[in-house]
Design an enzyme around this catalytic site. Structure first.
Site, PDB file in Angstrom:
ATOM      1  N   ASN A   1      11.173   4.849  -1.422  1.00  0.00           N
ATOM      2  CA  ASN A   1      10.646   3.545  -1.023  1.00  0.00           C
ATOM      3  C   ASN A   1      11.686   2.717  -0.274  1.00  0.00           C
ATOM      4  OD1 ASN A   1       8.406   4.442  -2.291  1.00  0.00           O
ATOM      5  ND2 ASN A   1       8.701   3.242  -4.151  1.00  0.00           N
TER       6      ASN A   1
ATOM      7  N   THR B   1       4.411   9.597  -6.331  1.00  0.00           N
ATOM      8  CA  THR B   1       4.636  10.221  -5.020  1.00  0.00           C
ATOM      9  C   THR B   1       3.727  11.433  -4.856  1.00  0.00           C
ATOM     10  OG1 THR B   1       6.198  11.429  -3.614  1.00  0.00           O
ATOM     11  CG2 THR B   1       6.670  11.433  -5.967  1.00  0.00           C
TER      12      THR B   1
ATOM     13  N   CYS C   1      23.055   2.840  21.123  1.00  0.00           N
ATOM     14  CA  CYS C   1      24.522   2.798  20.981  1.00  0.00           C
ATOM     15  C   CYS C   1      24.967   2.646  19.531  1.00  0.00           C
ATOM     16  CB  CYS C   1      25.118   1.705  21.855  1.00  0.00           C
ATOM     17  SG  CYS C   1      24.852   0.037  21.190  1.00  0.00           S
TER      18      CYS C   1
ATOM     19  N   PRO D   1       0.825  -1.210   0.000  1.00  0.00           N
ATOM     20  CA  PRO D   1       0.000   0.000   0.000  1.00  0.00           C
ATOM     21  C   PRO D   1       0.863   1.265   0.000  1.00  0.00           C
ATOM     22  CG  PRO D   1      -0.002  -1.046   2.171  1.00  0.00           C
ATOM     23  CD  PRO D   1       0.726  -1.971   1.247  1.00  0.00           C
ATOM     24  N   ASP D   2       0.322   2.370  -0.536  1.00  0.00           N
ATOM     25  CA  ASP D   2       1.038   3.638  -0.369  1.00  0.00           C
ATOM     26  C   ASP D   2       0.659   4.213   0.992  1.00  0.00           C
ATOM     27  OD1 ASP D   2      -1.440   4.825  -0.695  1.00  0.00           O
ATOM     28  OD2 ASP D   2      -0.977   5.831  -2.579  1.00  0.00           O
ATOM     29  N   PHE D   3       1.017   5.447   1.273  1.00  0.00           N
ATOM     30  CA  PHE D   3       0.772   6.008   2.604  1.00  0.00           C
ATOM     31  C   PHE D   3      -0.513   6.816   2.670  1.00  0.00           C
ATOM     32  CE2 PHE D   3       5.235   5.183   2.222  1.00  0.00           C
ATOM     33  CZ  PHE D   3       5.535   4.583   3.436  1.00  0.00           C
ATOM     34  N   ARG D   4      -0.730   7.686   1.645  1.00  0.00           N
ATOM     35  CA  ARG D   4      -1.749   8.724   1.795  1.00  0.00           C
ATOM     36  C   ARG D   4      -2.987   8.561   0.928  1.00  0.00           C
ATOM     37  NH1 ARG D   4       3.219  10.587   2.532  1.00  0.00           N
ATOM     38  NH2 ARG D   4       3.636  11.509   4.575  1.00  0.00           N
TER      39      ARG D   4
ATOM     40  N   ASP E   1      11.196  -0.603   0.032  1.00  0.00           N
ATOM     41  CA  ASP E   1      10.867  -1.998  -0.309  1.00  0.00           C
ATOM     42  C   ASP E   1      11.982  -2.702  -1.083  1.00  0.00           C
ATOM     43  OD1 ASP E   1      10.582  -0.993  -2.962  1.00  0.00           O
ATOM     44  OD2 ASP E   1       8.464  -0.565  -2.618  1.00  0.00           O
TER      45      ASP E   1
ATOM     46  N   ASN F   1       1.571  10.032 -12.334  1.00  0.00           N
ATOM     47  CA  ASN F   1       0.936   9.840 -11.025  1.00  0.00           C
ATOM     48  C   ASN F   1      -0.582   9.802 -11.204  1.00  0.00           C
ATOM     49  OD1 ASN F   1       1.906   9.680  -8.252  1.00  0.00           O
ATOM     50  ND2 ASN F   1       0.659  11.470  -7.829  1.00  0.00           N
TER      51      ASN F   1
ATOM     52  N   HIS G   1      15.177   7.362   1.900  1.00  0.00           N
ATOM     53  CA  HIS G   1      14.595   7.067   3.215  1.00  0.00           C
ATOM     54  C   HIS G   1      15.119   5.746   3.765  1.00  0.00           C
ATOM     55  CE1 HIS G   1      10.995   9.989   2.377  1.00  0.00           C
ATOM     56  NE2 HIS G   1      12.124  10.607   2.597  1.00  0.00           N
TER      57      HIS G   1
ATOM     58  N   CYS H   1      19.196  -4.652  21.329  1.00  0.00           N
ATOM     59  CA  CYS H   1      20.645  -4.639  21.148  1.00  0.00           C
ATOM     60  C   CYS H   1      21.312  -5.598  22.131  1.00  0.00           C
ATOM     61  CB  CYS H   1      21.136  -3.219  21.372  1.00  0.00           C
ATOM     62  SG  CYS H   1      22.905  -3.062  21.320  1.00  0.00           S
TER      63      CYS H   1
ATOM     64  N   CYS I   1      23.752  -3.134  24.527  1.00  0.00           N
ATOM     65  CA  CYS I   1      23.238  -2.209  25.554  1.00  0.00           C
ATOM     66  C   CYS I   1      21.759  -2.418  25.877  1.00  0.00           C
ATOM     67  CB  CYS I   1      23.493  -0.757  25.130  1.00  0.00           C
ATOM     68  SG  CYS I   1      22.307  -0.146  23.929  1.00  0.00           S
TER      69      CYS I   1
HETATM   70  P1  OAD Z   1       2.146   8.821  -0.662  1.00  0.00           P
HETATM   71  O1  OAD Z   1       1.223   7.762  -0.209  1.00  0.00           O
HETATM   72  O2  OAD Z   1       2.191  10.085   0.099  1.00  0.00           O
HETATM   73  O3  OAD Z   1       1.819   9.196  -2.180  1.00  0.00           O
HETATM   74  C1  OAD Z   1       1.643   8.218  -3.158  1.00  0.00           C
HETATM   75  C2  OAD Z   1       1.211   8.904  -4.457  1.00  0.00           C
HETATM   76  O4  OAD Z   1       1.164   7.923  -5.484  1.00  0.00           O
HETATM   77  C3  OAD Z   1      -0.158   9.549  -4.374  1.00  0.00           C
HETATM   78  O5  OAD Z   1      -0.134  10.793  -5.059  1.00  0.00           O
HETATM   79  C4  OAD Z   1      -1.065   8.521  -5.103  1.00  0.00           C
HETATM   80  O6  OAD Z   1      -2.164   9.129  -5.745  1.00  0.00           O
HETATM   81  C5  OAD Z   1      -0.108   7.977  -6.117  1.00  0.00           C
HETATM   82  N1  OAD Z   1      -0.378   6.598  -6.546  1.00  0.00           N
HETATM   83  C6  OAD Z   1      -0.799   5.541  -5.814  1.00  0.00           C
HETATM   84  N2  OAD Z   1      -0.875   4.425  -6.554  1.00  0.00           N
HETATM   85  C7  OAD Z   1      -0.471   4.783  -7.810  1.00  0.00           C
HETATM   86  C8  OAD Z   1      -0.324   4.100  -9.056  1.00  0.00           C
HETATM   87  N3  OAD Z   1      -0.570   2.794  -9.176  1.00  0.00           N
HETATM   88  N4  OAD Z   1       0.107   4.805 -10.111  1.00  0.00           N
HETATM   89  C9  OAD Z   1       0.365   6.130 -10.028  1.00  0.00           C
HETATM   90  N5  OAD Z   1       0.246   6.836  -8.889  1.00  0.00           N
HETATM   91  C10 OAD Z   1      -0.161   6.177  -7.796  1.00  0.00           C
HETATM   92  O7  OAD Z   1       3.601   8.143  -0.769  1.00  0.00           O
HETATM   93  P2  OAD Z   1       5.014   8.861  -0.862  1.00  0.00           P
HETATM   94  O8  OAD Z   1       4.923  10.122  -1.645  1.00  0.00           O
HETATM   95  O9  OAD Z   1       5.975   7.839  -1.300  1.00  0.00           O
HETATM   96  O10 OAD Z   1       8.286   8.287   4.613  1.00  0.00           O
HETATM   97  O11 OAD Z   1       5.281   9.193   0.662  1.00  0.00           O
HETATM   98  C11 OAD Z   1       6.439   9.865   1.038  1.00  0.00           C
HETATM   99  C12 OAD Z   1       6.919   9.424   2.373  1.00  0.00           C
HETATM  100  O12 OAD Z   1       5.884   9.546   3.340  1.00  0.00           O
HETATM  101  C13 OAD Z   1       7.300   7.959   2.473  1.00  0.00           C
HETATM  102  O13 OAD Z   1       8.617   7.700   2.015  1.00  0.00           O
HETATM  103  C14 OAD Z   1       7.179   7.678   3.933  1.00  0.00           C
HETATM  104  C15 OAD Z   1       5.889   8.388   4.208  1.00  0.00           C
HETATM  105  O14 OAD Z   1       5.675   8.803   5.491  1.00  0.00           O
HETATM  106  C16 OAD Z   1       8.727   7.801   5.772  1.00  0.00           C
HETATM  107  O15 OAD Z   1       8.169   6.905   6.327  1.00  0.00           O
HETATM  108  C17 OAD Z   1       9.939   8.479   6.306  1.00  0.00           C
END
Ligand code: OAD
Length: 270
Positions: free
Chosen positions: A112, A203, A142, A38-41, A114, A227, A131, A163, A166
């Site tokens: 990513n 992203t 430590c 899954p993505d994040f947002r 992964d 995107n 990241h 760890c 420690c």
């Molecule tokens: P996000 O989940 O913030 O954004 C993913 C983007 O990809 C969104 O704009 C979606 O619409 C788009 N998307 C999803 N599936 C897609 C697909 N099949 N084709 C095209 N677009 C698609 O993820 P990131 O931008 O990677 O950091 O998030 C950035 C950082 O926030 C991550 O590295 C992570 C997170 O918190 C840490 O954990 C430090």
């Protein structure tokens, strides 16, 4: 203007013109959703919308270093599900490998964790894991490194590794909120100036400093966004190309326009 149009044919003409030698990529979670991660947002399917079971004060806490210091259990519950090994690179990863094979890939910056870029066969020296990744781990107190096999065992059981020196909590070398990005990332920033083309894929461009890379490339460097939705300031420069859709589908169409369709398919099936 460098491009003679803002569509896929114009982009393909530029990529094959001989003038476009250094293609820089910026990747986010959207390139791996078709692999089953899954993505994040994304509102329904994103990780942050589905963490109720972890009882977090707010979703991002699972990746915050200060929260982890107090309570690493939610992170390890999630890590068990996200641990690399069971996922296969996508057609988009293979497209990037093809760029490398054709000596067109400058740098692949990825957020990513992964490791699918490496698994797709993109040369390690071309990848900047901004990241971090699950590849190594250490004690947050430590900083002593922790054994790979033991780490794997803990993660697959959802247990928190400690760890041996420690007793501090062990964390994979993933960059959490509140931590610095790796030196490879910082050292990669000046190299953006040599880009002839920037392609941003999958992203939301919401997390800095990574997101700011898109504004650092030279003004005459065409930028492409692939995107599901418009993000960042794409559209503000005369050579910005916006290709909305699923990465794999857009990339397949682009490969077709480039005449690379069969090569891409072969690279993906390897
Ligand atoms: P996000 O989940 O913030 O954004 C993913 C983007 O990809 C969104 O704009 C979606 O619409 C788009 N998307 C999803 N599936 C897609 C697909 N099949 N084709 C095209 N677009 C698609 O993820 P990131 O931008 O990677 O950091 O998030 C950035 C950082 O926030 C991550 O590295 C992570 C997170 O918190 C840490 O954990 C430090």
């Amino acid at each position: 203007k460098v491009l003679d149009g803002l569509d896929a044919p114009a982009l393909a003409r530029y990529i094959t013109s001989g003038k476009c030698k250094n293609i820089t990529l910026m990747l986010g979670a959207g390139v791996s959703t078709s692999a089953g991660i899954p993505d994040f947002r994304s509102p329904e399917t994103g990780l942050y919308a589905n963490l109720a079971r972890l009882n977090l004060p707010y979703p991002e806490a699972v990746f915050e270093i200060n929260f982890f210091r107090r309570n690493p259990t939610p992170f390890y519950t999630l890590a068990q599900e996200l641990y690399p090994g069971k996922f296969r690179p996508t057609i988009t990863h293979s497209f990037i490998k093809l760029l490398a094979t054709k000596s067109l890939l400058h740098i692949c910056f990825t957020q990513n964790i992964d490791t699918l870029e490496r698994r797709a066969g993109i040369p390690a020296h071309k990848i900047i894991e901004a990241h971090g990744s699950f590849a190594t781990q250490r004690c947050i107190r430590c900083k002593v490194e922790f054994d790979d096999d033991s780490m794997k065992e803990h993660v697959l059981l959802g247990k928190v590794p400690k760890c041996e020196t420690c007793g501090g909590y062990v964390k994979p070398d993933i960059v959490f909120f509140g931590e610095d990005l790796p030196s490879e990332f910082i050292n990669g920033i000046p190299r953006l100036a040599d880009s002839d083309l920037l392609i941003v894929l999958g992203t939301s461009l919401t997390v800095h400093p990574f997101a700011s890379l898109a504004g650092i490339v030279e003004k005459d460097c065409p930028r492409v966004l692939i995107n599901l939705e418009r993000v960042g300031d794409f559209g503000s420069r005369s050579d910005d190309v916006i290709m909305l859709g699923k990465c794999d589908e857009v990339v397949r169409d682009l490969a077709k326009t480039l005449g690379w369709e069969e090569e891409l398919q072969r690279a993906w099936e390897e």
